[in-house]
Scaffold this active site. Structure first.
Site, PDB file in Angstrom:
ATOM      1  N   ARG A  97       3.753  11.732  11.310  1.00 35.29           N
ATOM      2  CA  ARG A  97       2.431  11.178  11.174  1.00 35.29           C
ATOM      3  C   ARG A  97       1.981  12.175   9.758  1.00 35.29           C
ATOM      4  O   ARG A  97       1.179  11.584   8.763  1.00 35.29           O
ATOM      5  CB  ARG A  97       1.369  11.073  12.029  1.00 35.29           C
ATOM      6  CG  ARG A  97      -0.072  10.567  11.582  1.00 35.29           C
ATOM      7  CD  ARG A  97      -0.834  10.413  12.742  1.00 35.29           C
ATOM      8  NE  ARG A  97      -0.952  11.039  13.796  1.00 35.29           N
ATOM      9  CZ  ARG A  97      -1.556  12.113  13.932  1.00 35.29           C
ATOM     10  NH1 ARG A  97      -2.251  12.604  12.786  1.00 35.29           N
ATOM     11  NH2 ARG A  97      -1.834  13.098  14.846  1.00 35.29           N
ATOM     12  N   TYR A 111      -5.831  -9.627  -4.474  1.00 35.18           N
ATOM     13  CA  TYR A 111      -5.324 -10.316  -3.215  1.00 35.18           C
ATOM     14  C   TYR A 111      -6.186 -10.553  -2.154  1.00 35.18           C
ATOM     15  O   TYR A 111      -7.090  -9.625  -1.940  1.00 35.18           O
ATOM     16  CB  TYR A 111      -4.043  -9.003  -2.550  1.00 35.18           C
ATOM     17  CG  TYR A 111      -3.528  -9.424  -1.223  1.00 35.18           C
ATOM     18  CD1 TYR A 111      -2.901 -10.553  -1.178  1.00 35.18           C
ATOM     19  CD2 TYR A 111      -3.678  -8.429  -0.304  1.00 35.18           C
ATOM     20  CE1 TYR A 111      -2.380 -10.909   0.291  1.00 35.18           C
ATOM     21  CE2 TYR A 111      -2.897  -8.799   0.840  1.00 35.18           C
ATOM     22  CZ  TYR A 111      -2.451  -9.905   1.197  1.00 35.18           C
ATOM     23  OH  TYR A 111      -1.728 -10.417   2.244  1.00 35.18           O
ATOM     24  N   ASP A 143      -4.423  -1.331  -8.814  1.00 32.17           N
ATOM     25  CA  ASP A 143      -3.350  -2.060  -8.199  1.00 32.17           C
ATOM     26  C   ASP A 143      -2.086  -2.528  -8.971  1.00 32.17           C
ATOM     27  O   ASP A 143      -2.359  -3.466  -9.417  1.00 32.17           O
ATOM     28  CB  ASP A 143      -3.758  -3.077  -7.088  1.00 32.17           C
ATOM     29  CG  ASP A 143      -2.715  -3.630  -6.253  1.00 32.17           C
ATOM     30  OD1 ASP A 143      -1.576  -3.660  -6.542  1.00 32.17           O
ATOM     31  OD2 ASP A 143      -3.062  -4.283  -5.063  1.00 32.17           O
ATOM     32  N   LYS A 169       6.792  -5.366  -2.316  1.00 30.19           N
ATOM     33  CA  LYS A 169       7.253  -6.428  -3.216  1.00 30.19           C
ATOM     34  C   LYS A 169       8.279  -5.817  -4.164  1.00 30.19           C
ATOM     35  O   LYS A 169       9.497  -5.654  -3.643  1.00 30.19           O
ATOM     36  CB  LYS A 169       5.967  -6.512  -3.834  1.00 30.19           C
ATOM     37  CG  LYS A 169       4.528  -6.739  -3.252  1.00 30.19           C
ATOM     38  CD  LYS A 169       4.669  -7.885  -2.369  1.00 30.19           C
ATOM     39  CE  LYS A 169       3.212  -8.135  -1.405  1.00 30.19           C
ATOM     40  NZ  LYS A 169       3.618  -8.813  -0.286  1.00 30.19           N
TER      41      LYS A 169
END
Ligand code: LCS
Length: 398
Positions: free
Chosen positions: A61, A114, A186, A211
């Site tokens: 983590r 988005y 972004d 993407k």
């Protein structure tokens, strides 16, 4: 594997950046370190790793060698200080906002972002006293007038999902910095192959690795790249606590995808320009938004800050939503699916899919009209894509 720190060209970096410093068997591909935890040779060493006095892995983590290889690669491509890989693009966005916003602080954001990026601010961060204003950031004056004394972040998506509007990154950075705010970009729609926001003054870059960087529609992931060590440390510590970490197998798949990023993006954007021109002259199409067309309202800004115009197009179909439905239901090769940036072409309807969770009036104010169809252009042969669109467009009755 060598680290190739002297390599400057972006295509070479995509292939070589993010190697391991000490390969075990001379392996050329970074191995998948599928281990949740890492042993310490002594208690003293364990304590030194925890305190940060010594480098070394502790627990996945918090960090993992395969994930770190991907983080180094993305940071190198974006030109940032360091990268942080996250479970998804949304985890990258929410972790960054959690790290940078606080009660009674304010964020100004692109209105056409988005869908979930807007919804998480308006419905979730608002519960903790964060205020948000959404404006058309392609107009810098609108950003300026939205700034308040408590604005901590300016958040832009350029090109924007799904309208393809372009924001001047340098202009937005100047406004943000004049107000002691941070500019987050972004960069998902462009990818670092076509746009590196740090070169234009951005402070933090977000990627949905799902993407273009991965490019094969087979894995989700995200990245946060910081320009400065201070912001990197803050965001890393929030990620470690909130836990939206990437898994090493996910990291390996994405790193494998990144190696061909330049080839895929070049081919897809070549197709996209031709398809945009084809759609523009088509009698069943009412309008086309592609930054590579000279009539795109921000074509000149795109030329200034991008190395190419990308592989995303949006367009309006005659006969509105009915026309769009006919088109999308009759395509044979182009797949009706959300997401974008893969080698295969995908088409979707933002108003009923990716942006459906935004109220209709806000959606329309942001230019996300019911007639808007979004096309993610892949790497197929141009003629096959054109013919598929042609036969489906023919079915639309005017
Ligand atoms: N940023 C942008 C610009 C996006 O388009 C997306 C996802 C995200 C962030 C979030 O990334 P994720 O968590 O999905 O990895 N965009 C999608 C879209 O347009 N269709 O499906 C997902």
């Amino acid at each position: 594997m060598k680290t190739h720190s002297n390599v400057r060209h972006k295509s070479t970096k995509a292939i070589h950046a993010g190697g391991l410093p000490n390969p075990v068997f001379g392996e050329v591909s970074v191995p998948i370190f599928q281990s949740s935890t890492f042993s310490f040779p002594s208690v003293e060493e364990g304590a030194a790793r925890f305190s940060g006095e010594k480098p070394g892995f502790i627990y996945t983590r918090i960090g993992n060698p395969t994930t770190k290889a991907l983080e180094d690669c993305i940071a190198s491509l974006e030109g940032g200080f360091a990268g942080i890989a996250t479970a998804t693009g949304m985890a990258a966005i929410t972790t960054t906002l959690l790290a940078l916003l606080e009660k009674d602080s304010h964020i100004v954001s692109t209105n056409s972002v988005y869908g979930p990026t807007r919804v998480v601010l308006e419905n979730e961060f608002s519960r903790f006293g964060v205020q948000s204003t959404f404006v058309d950031t392609s107009d810098l004056d609108k950003i300026k007038s939205a700034m308040r004394f408590n604005t901590k972040v300016v958040y832009i998506e350029t090109p924007a999902n799904p309208t393809m509007s372009i924001t001047d990154i340098q202009g937005a950075a100047e406004i943000a910095h004049d107000h002691d705010a941070i500019l987050i970009v972004d960069n998902t729609f462009a990818s670092p192959h076509l746009q590196r926001p740090f070169e234009h003054g951005a402070d933090i870059v977000i990627q949905s690795l799902t993407k273009f960087l991965n490019g094969h529609s087979d894995v989700v992931g995200g990245a946060i790249i910081s320009k400065k060590e201070k912001q990197y440390n803050k965001i890393r510590s929030v990620l470690n606590l909130f836990g939206g970490t990437m898994d090493p197998h996910q990291a390996w798949l994405i790193l494998r995808g990144v190696r061909t990023l330049p080839l895929r993006v070049e081919k897809a954007q070549e197709n996209a320009l031709e398809l945009a021109k084809f759609l523009k002259q088509h009698p069943k199409v009412s309008w086309v938004q592609y930054p590579g067309l000279t009539e795109h309202p921000q074509h000149e800004i795109a030329k200034k800050q991008m190395d190419g115009f990308g592989a995303m197009i949006c367009f309006g179909v005659k006969n509105g939503l009915e026309g769009g439905k006919t088109l999308m239901n009759h395509l044979n090769l182009i797949t009706l699916a959300v997401s974008l940036g893969g080698v295969e072409s995908l088409i979707e309807h933002p108003a009923s899919m990716t942006h459906a969770s935004i109220p209709k009036s806000d959606r329309e104010a942001a230019g996300i009209l019911d007639e808007l169809v979004r096309l993610s252009v892949g790497c197929e042969a141009y003629e096959d894509l054109r013919d598929d669109l042609e036969q489906a467009l023919k079915r639309i009755l005017l």
